[in-house]
Design a protein around this motif. Structure first.
Motif, PDB file in Angstrom:
ATOM      1  N   SER A   1       0.695  -1.185  -0.010  1.00 45.63           N
ATOM      2  CA  SER A   1       0.025   0.103  -0.129  1.00 45.63           C
ATOM      3  C   SER A   1       0.921   1.220   0.140  1.00 45.63           C
ATOM      4  O   SER A   1       1.908   1.167   0.531  1.00 45.63           O
ATOM      5  CB  SER A   1      -0.905  -0.105   1.223  1.00 45.63           C
ATOM      6  OG  SER A   1      -0.180  -0.247   2.324  1.00 45.63           O
ATOM      7  N   PHE A   2       0.176   2.412  -0.405  1.00 46.33           N
ATOM      8  CA  PHE A   2       0.986   3.545  -0.779  1.00 46.33           C
ATOM      9  C   PHE A   2       0.127   4.209   0.437  1.00 46.33           C
ATOM     10  O   PHE A   2      -0.947   4.199   0.678  1.00 46.33           O
ATOM     11  CB  PHE A   2       0.855   4.179  -1.927  1.00 46.33           C
ATOM     12  CG  PHE A   2       1.773   3.480  -3.023  1.00 46.33           C
ATOM     13  CD1 PHE A   2       2.976   3.989  -3.578  1.00 46.33           C
ATOM     14  CD2 PHE A   2       1.128   2.334  -3.872  1.00 46.33           C
ATOM     15  CE1 PHE A   2       3.602   3.319  -4.488  1.00 46.33           C
ATOM     16  CE2 PHE A   2       1.857   1.820  -4.558  1.00 46.33           C
ATOM     17  CZ  PHE A   2       3.252   2.212  -5.165  1.00 46.33           C
ATOM     18  N   SER A   3       0.918   5.492   1.027  1.00 45.32           N
ATOM     19  CA  SER A   3       0.183   6.369   1.782  1.00 45.32           C
ATOM     20  C   SER A   3      -0.540   7.260   0.804  1.00 45.32           C
ATOM     21  O   SER A   3      -0.432   7.380  -0.270  1.00 45.32           O
ATOM     22  CB  SER A   3       1.217   7.273   2.470  1.00 45.32           C
ATOM     23  OG  SER A   3       2.169   7.975   1.721  1.00 45.32           O
ATOM     24  N   SER A   4      -1.814   7.713   1.626  1.00 47.58           N
ATOM     25  CA  SER A   4      -2.789   8.384   0.701  1.00 47.58           C
ATOM     26  C   SER A   4      -2.318   9.816   0.395  1.00 47.58           C
ATOM     27  O   SER A   4      -1.350  10.310   1.176  1.00 47.58           O
ATOM     28  CB  SER A   4      -4.079   8.268   1.403  1.00 47.58           C
ATOM     29  OG  SER A   4      -4.047   9.054   2.785  1.00 47.58           O
ATOM     30  N   ALA A   5      -2.674  10.390  -0.520  1.00 43.28           N
ATOM     31  CA  ALA A   5      -2.376  11.514  -0.871  1.00 43.28           C
ATOM     32  C   ALA A   5      -2.732  12.806  -0.147  1.00 43.28           C
ATOM     33  O   ALA A   5      -3.737  12.759   0.830  1.00 43.28           O
ATOM     34  CB  ALA A   5      -3.155  12.184  -2.265  1.00 43.28           C
TER      35      ALA A   5
ATOM     36  N   GLN B   1      -0.835   6.292  -7.900  1.00 43.05           N
ATOM     37  CA  GLN B   1      -0.615   7.672  -7.586  1.00 43.05           C
ATOM     38  C   GLN B   1      -1.219   8.802  -8.579  1.00 43.05           C
ATOM     39  O   GLN B   1      -0.367   9.611  -9.264  1.00 43.05           O
ATOM     40  CB  GLN B   1       0.928   7.913  -7.668  1.00 43.05           C
ATOM     41  CG  GLN B   1       1.610   6.966  -6.293  1.00 43.05           C
ATOM     42  CD  GLN B   1       1.325   7.754  -5.096  1.00 43.05           C
ATOM     43  OE1 GLN B   1       1.595   9.008  -4.681  1.00 43.05           O
ATOM     44  NE2 GLN B   1       0.677   6.992  -4.159  1.00 43.05           N
TER      45      GLN B   1
ATOM     46  N   SER C   1      -4.114   5.481  -4.911  1.00 42.63           N
ATOM     47  CA  SER C   1      -2.877   5.365  -4.457  1.00 42.63           C
ATOM     48  C   SER C   1      -1.932   4.325  -5.065  1.00 42.63           C
ATOM     49  O   SER C   1      -0.856   4.463  -5.134  1.00 42.63           O
ATOM     50  CB  SER C   1      -2.867   4.980  -3.073  1.00 42.63           C
ATOM     51  OG  SER C   1      -3.591   3.728  -2.820  1.00 42.63           O
ATOM     52  N   GLN C   2      -2.675   3.488  -5.852  1.00 48.14           N
ATOM     53  CA  GLN C   2      -1.735   2.389  -6.326  1.00 48.14           C
ATOM     54  C   GLN C   2      -0.890   3.128  -7.565  1.00 48.14           C
ATOM     55  O   GLN C   2       0.197   2.925  -7.802  1.00 48.14           O
ATOM     56  CB  GLN C   2      -2.751   1.235  -6.840  1.00 48.14           C
ATOM     57  CG  GLN C   2      -2.028   0.205  -7.503  1.00 48.14           C
ATOM     58  CD  GLN C   2      -2.636  -0.487  -8.865  1.00 48.14           C
ATOM     59  OE1 GLN C   2      -3.724  -0.672  -8.645  1.00 48.14           O
ATOM     60  NE2 GLN C   2      -1.888  -1.054  -9.933  1.00 48.14           N
TER      61      GLN C   2
END
Ligand code: 4AZ
Length: 358
Positions: free
Chosen positions: A23-27, A228, A225-226
């Motif tokens: 997972s990426f951190s959210s924007a 971006q 987020s995937q």
């Protein structure tokens, strides 16, 4: 009788997709519209507006739109069904309507959805072809598996519509509203009727932020987020007034029109060939593995499934770039794949099925 419902079958499937990604951190979003705030235009290069020819951008703007290919913008059908290509122009990437940054382009063609209904506002979607390509960057309308357009998802609506629900008060700068996607059942209880699966609702419980007169045709976007990247999930369509507590704004559910968009905006060499699908079955373990061939041009795939033998309803799931998927099921389903790149999608692959009912 099938024991596994589609939801149960594909829950296991979704889990296998989700574990493929970290997972990426959210924007970080610092972003009006009603109750919103002025927006940083540099962030939304695909933001567009429809203006009357011969007028200044500020005096002439009457709807929002979004650039979805170099020479196509997406908007609401109710914005343009009564217009001629010679009466309107499209502004792109113009944050401040007083300042002639960005572009102002002529229109080659207006394509209103053939089933648009002016009463119910069903199929409130239209494509506008530009006479010359834009130099700005288009937005993608296909959602990925990690966002889709489900209830609870944070979303932003953009527009130059009125900032007051009581008197027309039009801003010079683009505004944005921070909203949440609301489930259709919840929206229905608030709005009484008129919401279909081809529409989605968005709002905030306080109703302090909302789209209003002049925002129609503009995009409702979510951050993926995937990848971006921002994805367009809605087109501002209608509502019962603006910013009324207990009511929500209604948006065209863009993903339901993926084929309408792709069939009209993608040239022959942008169209993708469908993947080729094979299923391997293990009847003892009720395991089904789907494998599909890659197409060089594809950036991702969509899985389509439907109960066998009724074939309705058809469910669609983005599976991103993977080409192999296993699931455990005691049901019976048809399965097919399609491939996509940007806003262009292929037709269905061969359609296979399995039947694990006992
Ligand atoms: C309009 O008239 C309009 N609150 C757009 C959005 C909403 C209401 C009206 C939703 O363009």
């Amino acid at each position: 009788m099938p024991i596994t419902t589609p939801a149960v079958f594909f829950r296991s499937l979704l889990i296998s997709i989700l574990i493929c990604y970290s997972s990426f951190s959210s924007a970080q979003i610092t972003p009006k519209i009603i109750g919103g705030k002025p927006s940083n235009l540099i962030q939304w290069p695909w933001m567009a507006g429809i203006v009357l020819k011969g007028r200044s951008s500020f005096d002439g703007i009457f709807c929002g739109a979004s650039l979805i290919a170099k020479d196509w913008v997406l908007t609401a059908a109710h914005c343009v069904f009564d217009e001629k290509r010679s009466t309107i122009e499209i502004i792109i990437n113009q944050a401040d309507l007083d300042n002639n940054e960005g572009e102002r382009l002529s229109v080659d063609r207006i394509l209103v959805h053939p089933l648009f209904d002016t009463e119910s506002l069903l199929n409130d979607i239209a494509l506008v072809k530009l006479r010359t390509p834009s130099t700005s960057t288009p937005i993608t309308v296909l959602p990925t598996y990690s966002i889709e357009d489900s209830a609870g998802q944070d979303a932003i609506a953009l527009g130059w519509g009125t900032t007051s629900a009581v008197e027309p008060k039009y801003p010079k700068r683009l505004h944005q509203a921070d909203l949440s996607i609301i489930s259709n059942p919840k929206c229905l209880t608030a709005l009484v009727d008129g919401i279909t699966e081809n529409m989605l609702c968005a709002g905030v419980p306080s109703a302090k932020q909302d789209t209003c007169q002049g925002d129609s045709g503009g995009p409702l976007i979510v951050f993926d987020s995937q990848t971006q990247s921002w994805r367009q999930v809605g087109i501002t369509s209608w509502g019962d007034g603006c910013a009324r507590k207990g009511f929500y704004g209604v948006y065209t559910r863009v993903k339901k029109y993926a084929s309408f968009i792709s069939d009209n905006i993608c040239s022959a060499n942008e169209k993708l060939t469908p993947p080729s699908l094979s299923l391997s079955l293990n009847k003892e373990l009720f395991d089904v593995t789907a494998h599909w061939s890659t197409s060089n041009k594809a950036s991702g795939y969509r899985l389509h499934y439907a109960p066998f033998p009724q074939a309705q309803p058809i469910y669609t799931l983005d599976v991103s770039e993977i080409t192999l998927l296993s699931a455990n099921s005691r049901g019976a389903f048809y399965v097919a794949m399609s491939s996509y790149k940007n806003n262009c999608i292929s037709g269905f692959s061969n359609i296979e099925h399995f039947d694990f009912r006992q």
